[in-house]
Design a protein around this motif. Structure first.
Motif, PDB file in Angstrom:
ATOM      1  N   TYR A  95       0.863  -1.171   0.000  1.00 11.24           N
ATOM      2  CA  TYR A  95       0.000   0.000   0.000  1.00 11.24           C
ATOM      3  C   TYR A  95       0.902   1.223   0.000  1.00 11.24           C
ATOM      4  O   TYR A  95       1.859   1.307   0.777  1.00 11.24           O
ATOM      5  CB  TYR A  95      -0.920   0.038   1.224  1.00 11.24           C
ATOM      6  CG  TYR A  95      -1.581   1.391   1.411  1.00 11.24           C
ATOM      7  CD1 TYR A  95      -2.563   1.829   0.533  1.00 11.24           C
ATOM      8  CD2 TYR A  95      -1.184   2.249   2.447  1.00 11.24           C
ATOM      9  CE1 TYR A  95      -3.153   3.072   0.673  1.00 11.24           C
ATOM     10  CE2 TYR A  95      -1.766   3.491   2.601  1.00 11.24           C
ATOM     11  CZ  TYR A  95      -2.747   3.906   1.711  1.00 11.24           C
ATOM     12  OH  TYR A  95      -3.318   5.143   1.857  1.00 11.24           O
ATOM     13  N   ARG A  96       0.627   2.155  -0.879  1.00 11.95           N
ATOM     14  CA  ARG A  96       1.441   3.368  -0.974  1.00 11.95           C
ATOM     15  C   ARG A  96       0.535   4.586  -1.175  1.00 11.95           C
ATOM     16  O   ARG A  96      -0.520   4.504  -1.821  1.00 11.95           O
ATOM     17  CB  ARG A  96       2.413   3.298  -2.161  1.00 11.95           C
ATOM     18  CG  ARG A  96       3.458   2.197  -2.078  1.00 11.95           C
ATOM     19  CD  ARG A  96       4.525   2.501  -1.048  1.00 11.95           C
ATOM     20  NE  ARG A  96       5.638   1.573  -1.151  1.00 11.95           N
ATOM     21  CZ  ARG A  96       5.700   0.396  -0.545  1.00 11.95           C
ATOM     22  NH1 ARG A  96       4.669   0.002   0.205  1.00 11.95           N
ATOM     23  NH2 ARG A  96       6.748  -0.390  -0.704  1.00 11.95           N
ATOM     24  N   PHE A 373      -2.960   0.229  -3.975  1.00 11.80           N
ATOM     25  CA  PHE A 373      -2.828  -1.097  -3.384  1.00 11.80           C
ATOM     26  C   PHE A 373      -2.382  -2.064  -4.474  1.00 11.80           C
ATOM     27  O   PHE A 373      -2.746  -1.917  -5.638  1.00 11.80           O
ATOM     28  CB  PHE A 373      -4.174  -1.587  -2.824  1.00 11.80           C
ATOM     29  CG  PHE A 373      -4.652  -0.863  -1.605  1.00 11.80           C
ATOM     30  CD1 PHE A 373      -4.396  -1.358  -0.327  1.00 11.80           C
ATOM     31  CD2 PHE A 373      -5.387   0.314  -1.726  1.00 11.80           C
ATOM     32  CE1 PHE A 373      -4.866  -0.695   0.795  1.00 11.80           C
ATOM     33  CE2 PHE A 373      -5.855   0.977  -0.604  1.00 11.80           C
ATOM     34  CZ  PHE A 373      -5.588   0.470   0.660  1.00 11.80           C
ATOM     35  N   SER A 374      -1.618  -3.075  -4.101  1.00 10.03           N
ATOM     36  CA  SER A 374      -1.219  -4.097  -5.062  1.00 10.03           C
ATOM     37  C   SER A 374      -0.918  -5.399  -4.323  1.00 10.03           C
ATOM     38  O   SER A 374      -0.508  -5.383  -3.157  1.00 10.03           O
ATOM     39  CB  SER A 374       0.022  -3.650  -5.848  1.00 10.03           C
ATOM     40  OG  SER A 374       0.443  -4.681  -6.737  1.00 10.03           O
ATOM     41  N   ASN A 375      -1.130  -6.513  -5.014  1.00  7.98           N
ATOM     42  CA  ASN A 375      -0.723  -7.794  -4.444  1.00  7.98           C
ATOM     43  C   ASN A 375       0.722  -8.111  -4.784  1.00  7.98           C
ATOM     44  O   ASN A 375       1.195  -9.228  -4.566  1.00  7.98           O
ATOM     45  CB  ASN A 375      -1.649  -8.923  -4.926  1.00  7.98           C
ATOM     46  CG  ASN A 375      -1.533  -9.178  -6.421  1.00  7.98           C
ATOM     47  OD1 ASN A 375      -0.975  -8.378  -7.178  1.00  7.98           O
ATOM     48  ND2 ASN A 375      -2.079 -10.313  -6.866  1.00  7.98           N
ATOM     49  N   LEU A 378       6.099  -3.451  -3.996  1.00  4.71           N
ATOM     50  CA  LEU A 378       6.583  -2.318  -4.771  1.00  4.71           C
ATOM     51  C   LEU A 378       7.978  -1.918  -4.315  1.00  4.71           C
ATOM     52  O   LEU A 378       8.298  -1.989  -3.126  1.00  4.71           O
ATOM     53  CB  LEU A 378       5.624  -1.133  -4.624  1.00  4.71           C
ATOM     54  CG  LEU A 378       4.168  -1.395  -5.050  1.00  4.71           C
ATOM     55  CD1 LEU A 378       3.361  -0.116  -4.971  1.00  4.71           C
ATOM     56  CD2 LEU A 378       4.092  -1.988  -6.453  1.00  4.71           C
ATOM     57  N   ALA A 379       8.792  -1.479  -5.274  1.00  3.58           N
ATOM     58  CA  ALA A 379      10.187  -1.172  -4.992  1.00  3.58           C
ATOM     59  C   ALA A 379      10.422   0.293  -4.676  1.00  3.58           C
ATOM     60  O   ALA A 379      11.556   0.685  -4.403  1.00  3.58           O
ATOM     61  CB  ALA A 379      11.050  -1.580  -6.192  1.00  3.58           C
ATOM     62  N   VAL A 380       9.366   1.121  -4.700  1.00  2.00           N
ATOM     63  CA  VAL A 380       9.519   2.540  -4.403  1.00  2.00           C
ATOM     64  C   VAL A 380       8.493   2.927  -3.346  1.00  2.00           C
ATOM     65  O   VAL A 380       7.455   2.289  -3.195  1.00  2.00           O
ATOM     66  CB  VAL A 380       9.332   3.419  -5.661  1.00  2.00           C
ATOM     67  CG1 VAL A 380      10.374   3.081  -6.706  1.00  2.00           C
ATOM     68  CG2 VAL A 380       7.942   3.252  -6.234  1.00  2.00           C
ATOM     69  N   GLU A 405       6.374   8.512 -20.014  1.00  2.53           N
ATOM     70  CA  GLU A 405       6.676   9.129 -18.725  1.00  2.53           C
ATOM     71  C   GLU A 405       6.586   8.096 -17.600  1.00  2.53           C
ATOM     72  O   GLU A 405       5.872   7.110 -17.712  1.00  2.53           O
ATOM     73  CB  GLU A 405       5.711  10.283 -18.452  1.00  2.53           C
ATOM     74  CG  GLU A 405       5.829  11.404 -19.461  1.00  2.53           C
ATOM     75  CD  GLU A 405       4.936  12.575 -19.091  1.00  2.53           C
ATOM     76  OE1 GLU A 405       5.145  13.166 -18.013  1.00  2.53           O
ATOM     77  OE2 GLU A 405       4.036  12.888 -19.866  1.00  2.53           O
ATOM     78  N   GLY A 406       7.315   8.353 -16.500  1.00  3.64           N
ATOM     79  CA  GLY A 406       7.290   7.462 -15.350  1.00  3.64           C
ATOM     80  C   GLY A 406       8.267   6.309 -15.508  1.00  3.64           C
ATOM     81  O   GLY A 406       8.948   6.148 -16.530  1.00  3.64           O
ATOM     82  N   LYS A 407       8.318   5.484 -14.482  1.00  3.07           N
ATOM     83  CA  LYS A 407       9.190   4.320 -14.492  1.00  3.07           C
ATOM     84  C   LYS A 407       8.522   3.202 -13.701  1.00  3.07           C
ATOM     85  O   LYS A 407       7.630   3.439 -12.880  1.00  3.07           O
ATOM     86  CB  LYS A 407      10.546   4.661 -13.885  1.00  3.07           C
ATOM     87  CG  LYS A 407      10.490   5.136 -12.437  1.00  3.07           C
ATOM     88  CD  LYS A 407      11.864   5.505 -11.930  1.00  3.07           C
ATOM     89  CE  LYS A 407      11.796   5.979 -10.463  1.00  3.07           C
ATOM     90  NZ  LYS A 407      13.124   6.345  -9.941  1.00  3.07           N
ATOM     91  N   SER A 408       8.969   1.984 -13.966  1.00  2.00           N
ATOM     92  CA  SER A 408       8.378   0.849 -13.288  1.00  2.00           C
ATOM     93  C   SER A 408       8.638   0.922 -11.784  1.00  2.00           C
ATOM     94  O   SER A 408       9.722   1.327 -11.342  1.00  2.00           O
ATOM     95  CB  SER A 408       8.953  -0.447 -13.853  1.00  2.00           C
ATOM     96  OG  SER A 408       8.449  -1.558 -13.146  1.00  2.00           O
ATOM     97  N   VAL A 409       7.650   0.519 -10.993  1.00  2.00           N
ATOM     98  CA  VAL A 409       7.769   0.597  -9.535  1.00  2.00           C
ATOM     99  C   VAL A 409       7.934  -0.781  -8.920  1.00  2.00           C
ATOM    100  O   VAL A 409       7.798  -0.947  -7.712  1.00  2.00           O
ATOM    101  CB  VAL A 409       6.549   1.299  -8.908  1.00  2.00           C
ATOM    102  CG1 VAL A 409       6.450   2.724  -9.392  1.00  2.00           C
ATOM    103  CG2 VAL A 409       5.261   0.533  -9.211  1.00  2.00           C
ATOM    104  N   ILE A 410       8.202  -1.792  -9.752  1.00  2.00           N
ATOM    105  CA  ILE A 410       8.409  -3.130  -9.241  1.00  2.00           C
ATOM    106  C   ILE A 410       9.790  -3.633  -9.655  1.00  2.00           C
ATOM    107  O   ILE A 410      10.408  -3.113 -10.586  1.00  2.00           O
ATOM    108  CB  ILE A 410       7.352  -4.113  -9.759  1.00  2.00           C
ATOM    109  CG1 ILE A 410       7.397  -4.174 -11.281  1.00  2.00           C
ATOM    110  CG2 ILE A 410       5.962  -3.742  -9.248  1.00  2.00           C
ATOM    111  CD1 ILE A 410       6.538  -5.263 -11.867  1.00  2.00           C
TER     112      ILE A 410
END
Length: 413
Positions: A95-96, A373-375, A378-380, A405-410
């Motif tokens: 959760y972020r 939220f994610s199952n 997350l790396a950030v 734009e943006g970058k992967s968060v996993i």
């Protein structure tokens, strides 16, 4: 002496005839060629999907775009134990809080070019009411268009009363009911085409008669969707008794596009909306905006607004879980509207989704207001909306383009 009649066929007519004949002939040839090539296209598509799946880190990705999710309220309710499924998702995955977007142009979770990239990599897609994700060229999945991308049949709600004067609200209008021989007569308009209706026994067990059908009218209880014809246009509407007795009044939602016979495309392929309506029942093609205006104007109360929101959520749930059942791989994205009083319904929906999500299914539930939220871990610590598209591509083993734009968060290493 009689002569046989004859006609002269000038060169212009001859060329026109020949042109029409060649057009038909070429169309038939193209259709025949397409039919011959269909097995090869299917085989090539299977090969491409196989290549993508071999390098993918997931088989299926679910995006739940939740409008109205307030992070402060959600965190408080999770701490109180009122949202057990969201709390479980937080504990088992992530959760972020979302950081503010770094770009003013990034107003949607998954922009239109994202879906084109998936298509080029043979990743199947279904988009259900996600704003800002139009089925542009290069998309061949399934989509229900968001209400913001449609032109409705009527401009807002209608309030019918015994007051003889018409009036205007923000987002709606007041219309007169005329009493004649103990029956109230009204006129619902859309596209400047009227549909007449009658209210029978307005001060007793009131009922609505429209287009030869009769519907019971009870306080705080919406009628089912009623199909009506406004000239050549088909629409759907719900009615609600807002006041009984001498001060009788009747609320009608904005007339919406009938998904079974839409006056304009509301899905891709065009038959997709009709298929869903036949399978699951008639559903709203609009949003809750006009109901919000009616609530603000005091035309309906909180209880009525919540009842309408739950009816809409039930329709959305049925469509979402039908798509989830039929789509075993690829991306499924669905947008939901959830007032705070319906967070419990959202939590139940999340729980049911997780029950159907196997180990090869990634789930993201997020709101642009600041919650994710994610199952998956997350790396950030502070992801942003624009990070969702590159994250999804990376999960399918697809390198995000440099312009994205943006970058992967996993982390998939």
């Amino acid at each position: 002496m009689m002569h046989a009649p004859f006609a002269y066929l000038g060169p212009g007519s001859g060329f026109a005839f020949l042109g029409s004949f060649l057009t038909v002939l070429l169309s038939l040839a193209a259709s025949f060629l397409s039919l011959l090539l269909w097995p090869f296209r299917m085989l090539w598509g299977m090969v491409r999907r196989g290549r993508t799946m071999r390098r993918s880190h997931v088989r299926r990705l679910i995006f739940l775009d939740v409008d109205g999710l307030d992070p402060d309220a959600v965190e408080r309710l999770m701490a109180e134990g009122s949202l057990p499924n969201l709390a479980q998702l937080k504990d088992q995955g992530s959760y972020r809080r979302l950081r503010a977007s770094s770009s003013t142009t990034c107003s949607t979770t998954l922009p239109a070019p994202f879906w084109k990239i998936l298509k080029r990599n043979a990743v199947d897609s279904t988009i259900l009411r996600v704003p800002g994700s139009p089925a542009a060229d290069g998309f061949d999945g399934r989509q229900l268009f968001a209400a913001s991308e449609l032109h409705g049949i009527s401009e807002g709600f209608s309030l019918f009363t015994k007051k003889t004067r018409r009036g205007v609200f923000e987002g709606g209008k007041r219309c007169p009911l005329v009493e004649l021989d103990g029956v109230l007569l009204g006129e619902l308009q859309a596209r400047d085409k009227p549909v007449l209706f009658r209210v029978i026994d307005a001060e007793g067990d009131a009922s609505l008669e429209v287009d030869g059908e009769i519907y019971s009218l009870k306080p705080h209880e919406f009628t089912p969707w009623i199909r009506l014809k406004f000239g050549a246009v088909r629409g759907i509407v719900r009615f609600l008794l807002t006041s009984a007795g001498p001060e009788f009044s009747l609320y009608a939602t904005a007339v919406q596009i009938d998904p079974e016979k839409p006056v304009q495309p509301i899905s891709q392929p065009r038959y997709y909306a009709n298929y869903l309506a036949k399978l699951l029942g008639t559903f709203s093609s609009g949003d809750m905006a006009e109901a919000s205006f009616a609530l603000k104007a005091g035309v309906i109360d909180d209880e009525d607004f919540l009842a309408l929101a739950k009816l809409r959520l039930n329709e959305q749930e049925a469509i979402f879980f039908s798509a989830l059942e039929h789509q075993r791989s690829g991306v499924l994205a669905c947008a939901f509207e959830t007032p705070e009083r319906m967070y419990g319904d959202l939590d139940r929906l999340i729980g049911r989704t997780l029950e159907l999500a196997d180990r090869e299914t990634a789930v993201f539930a997020l709101a642009s207001s600041g919650a994710l939220f994610s199952n998956r871990k997350l790396a950030v610590e502070m992801p942003a909306i624009e990070d969702m598209a590159p994250t999804a591509l990376q999960l399918f083993g697809i390198q995000p383009p440099e312009w994205m734009e943006g970058k992967s968060v996993i982390s998939v290493a």
